[in-house]
Scaffold this motif. Structure first.
Motif, short mmCIF file in Angstrom:
data_model
loop_
_atom_site.label_atom_id
_atom_site.label_comp_id
_atom_site.label_asym_id
_atom_site.label_seq_id
_atom_site.Cartn_x
_atom_site.Cartn_y
_atom_site.Cartn_z
N ILE A 1 0.81 -1.22 0.00
CA ILE A 1 0.00 0.00 0.00
C ILE A 1 0.84 1.27 0.00
CG2 ILE A 1 -0.21 0.09 2.52
CD1 ILE A 1 -3.10 1.00 2.18
N GLY A 2 2.14 1.14 0.29
CA GLY A 2 3.00 2.32 0.34
C GLY A 2 2.91 3.09 1.63
N SER B 1 14.04 2.70 -6.31
CA SER B 1 13.78 1.26 -6.19
C SER B 1 13.33 0.65 -7.51
CB SER B 1 12.71 1.00 -5.12
OG SER B 1 11.43 1.45 -5.55
N ASP B 2 13.42 1.39 -8.60
CA ASP B 2 12.95 0.91 -9.91
C ASP B 2 11.48 0.48 -9.84
OD1 ASP B 2 15.48 1.03 -11.54
OD2 ASP B 2 16.17 -0.33 -9.97
N ASP B 3 10.70 1.28 -9.10
CA ASP B 3 9.24 1.10 -8.97
C ASP B 3 8.84 -0.08 -8.10
OD1 ASP B 3 8.81 3.34 -10.48
OD2 ASP B 3 8.21 2.27 -12.29
N ARG B 4 9.77 -0.69 -7.38
CA ARG B 4 9.39 -1.80 -6.50
C ARG B 4 8.63 -1.29 -5.27
NH1 ARG B 4 14.70 -5.23 -5.46
NH2 ARG B 4 13.20 -6.73 -4.58
N LEU B 5 8.92 -0.09 -4.83
CA LEU B 5 8.24 0.53 -3.69
C LEU B 5 7.32 1.63 -4.21
CD1 LEU B 5 11.33 0.75 -1.33
CD2 LEU B 5 9.32 -0.70 -0.96
N PRO B 6 6.01 1.51 -4.03
CA PRO B 6 5.07 2.46 -4.63
C PRO B 6 4.85 3.73 -3.80
CG PRO B 6 3.85 0.73 -3.53
CD PRO B 6 5.31 0.38 -3.38
N SER B 7 4.78 4.84 -4.51
CA SER B 7 4.37 6.11 -3.92
C SER B 7 2.92 6.36 -4.33
CB SER B 7 5.28 7.23 -4.43
OG SER B 7 4.82 8.50 -4.02
N ASN B 8 2.03 6.39 -3.36
CA ASN B 8 0.60 6.42 -3.67
C ASN B 8 -0.07 7.74 -3.29
OD1 ASN B 8 0.22 3.89 -4.93
ND2 ASN B 8 0.30 2.86 -2.96
N PHE B 9 -1.20 8.01 -3.96
CA PHE B 9 -1.99 9.20 -3.67
C PHE B 9 -2.52 9.18 -2.23
CE2 PHE B 9 -2.79 9.10 -8.39
CZ PHE B 9 -2.18 10.30 -8.66
N HIS B 10 -2.53 10.37 -1.63
CA HIS B 10 -3.19 10.54 -0.34
C HIS B 10 -3.71 11.97 -0.26
CE1 HIS B 10 1.15 11.24 0.10
NE2 HIS B 10 0.87 12.14 1.01
N THR C 1 0.93 12.89 -4.31
CA THR C 1 1.98 12.02 -3.81
C THR C 1 3.08 12.91 -3.25
OG1 THR C 1 3.10 11.95 -5.95
CG2 THR C 1 1.49 10.20 -5.51
N ASP C 2 3.93 12.35 -2.39
CA ASP C 2 5.06 13.10 -1.86
C ASP C 2 6.26 12.93 -2.78
OD1 ASP C 2 3.50 13.85 0.28
OD2 ASP C 2 4.30 12.35 1.65
N PHE C 3 7.11 13.95 -2.83
CA PHE C 3 8.25 13.93 -3.74
C PHE C 3 9.49 13.26 -3.14
CE2 PHE C 3 6.54 18.31 -5.25
CZ PHE C 3 5.51 17.68 -5.93
#
Length: 328
Positions: free
Chosen positions: A55-56, A264-273, A212-214
């Motif tokens: 879920i990030g 992380s080459d997209d392995r760890l997701p940054s999600n909307f909040h 998303t956070d930068f």
């Protein structure tokens, strides 16, 4: 950018049509116990990785920052925001340097209206002239001490992700050097304004619009009963299913940012909040929170081991993300 196919423009359309916020999800925001961190690091790493890749977002308990220290940070935040407007204005935000006070200036492209809040940002190399020393004696020393505690905790968590990503020991700590003039991690005190009981809040007005956070990692401190934070994982974005994140004095809510997702080459997701406005039958008093954004130093090169994205310095990356989100 995030790994979701649901863009900010699409999210904005849903929000303005009233689609955002109508669905909620019971997805679990996992709590990770950091007790005996060094001995249990391998176990904690697996728990953090599972929560982050799902879920990030996750929450930390027994994290080592004492309740009295957190209470003191909130007391300082409340005292700052209680200062007269003309006093706060003397310490106004330095554009491009993420330091100082602002009010109602952040307009999310997902919504198009200003966030209903004010904030005070602390970024160590850029604080000259921004401390309210005369009005709040000892404020600078206390806030910098709290920022240092947050940075240390963020490096604990990031060291776990470094292990899973196959990065050298101390990799992220070296990339976030608090004595470097290129340090750009930021402590942000936030005050969401109280809403009058008889006020009708328009559908396109939010305490903080979807974003998303930068950064690499965000640590968020919240107070009991001061809710409103919601997360929308990429896999749930099309359905606009938002999961509430319950606040508590004793936990720190964390989320992965865009910078770490790229690293992380997209392995760890940054999600909307987002932080929604209170409903007609909910508590409409002010909401306070404190966020620490672990952002790699400006000259550090972000380059994933798999080479999914071209190398870029953290300074250029932050500028790129700001331009993509706010220069419209």
């Amino acid at each position: 950018m995030t790994n979701t196919t649901y863009t900010l423009d699409e999210l904005a359309k849903e929000s303005r049509m009233g689609g955002a916020g109508t669905e909620t999800s019971a997805r679990e925001i996992r709590r990770i116990d950091l007790t005996d961190f060094e001995r249990r690091k391998a176990e904690i790493t697996e728990e953090l990785w599972a929560a982050a890749t799902d879920i990030g977002f996750f929450q930390l308990v027994n994290h080592g920052i004492e309740p009295g220290v957190v209470d003191g940070a909130f007391a300082d935040a409340v005292a700052f925001f209680a200062l007269p407007e003309e006093v706060k204005a003397r310490h106004a935000l330095k554009k491009g340097l993420n330091s100082g006070w602002e009010s109602m200036t952040q307009v999310r492209p997902s919504i198009g209206t200003p966030d209903q809040k004010e904030s005070y940002q602390v970024t160590r190399p850029h604080m000259d002239g921004l401390w309210p020393d005369d009005a709040l004696p000892g404020f600078q020393e206390r806030v910098l001490a709290f920022e240092a505690r947050c940075r240390d905790l963020a490096m604990w968590v990031l060291s776990c992700f470094a292990d899973r990503l196959g990065l050298p020991e101390g990799f992220f700590a070296r990339a976030h050097d608090p004595v470097s003039p290129r340090y750009q991690s930021t402590l942000r005190m936030l005050h969401y304004f109280a809403v009058p009981d008889d006020a009708v809040i328009p559908a396109d007005v939010w305490r903080a619009g979807a974003h998303t956070d930068f950064d690499c990692l965000t640590l968020l401190f919240q107070r009991d009963g001061q809710g409103g934070l919601q997360v929308c994982p990429g896999k749930e974005a099309e359905a606009q299913e938002w999961t509430p994140v319950e606040p508590a004095d004793s936990v720190i809510t964390c989320n992965i940012g865009d910078m770490l997702m790229r690293w992380s080459d997209d392995r760890l997701p940054s999600n909307f909040h987002r932080v929604r406005s209170p409903g007609p039958d909910e508590d409409r008093s002010a909401r306070h929170s404190i966020a620490f954004f672990a952002q790699a130093d400006r000259d550090v090169v972000i380059e994933g081991r798999e080479g999914r994205y071209p190398p870029i310095t953290a300074g250029d990356y932050i500028r790129q993300r700001i331009a993509a989100n706010f220069a419209r």
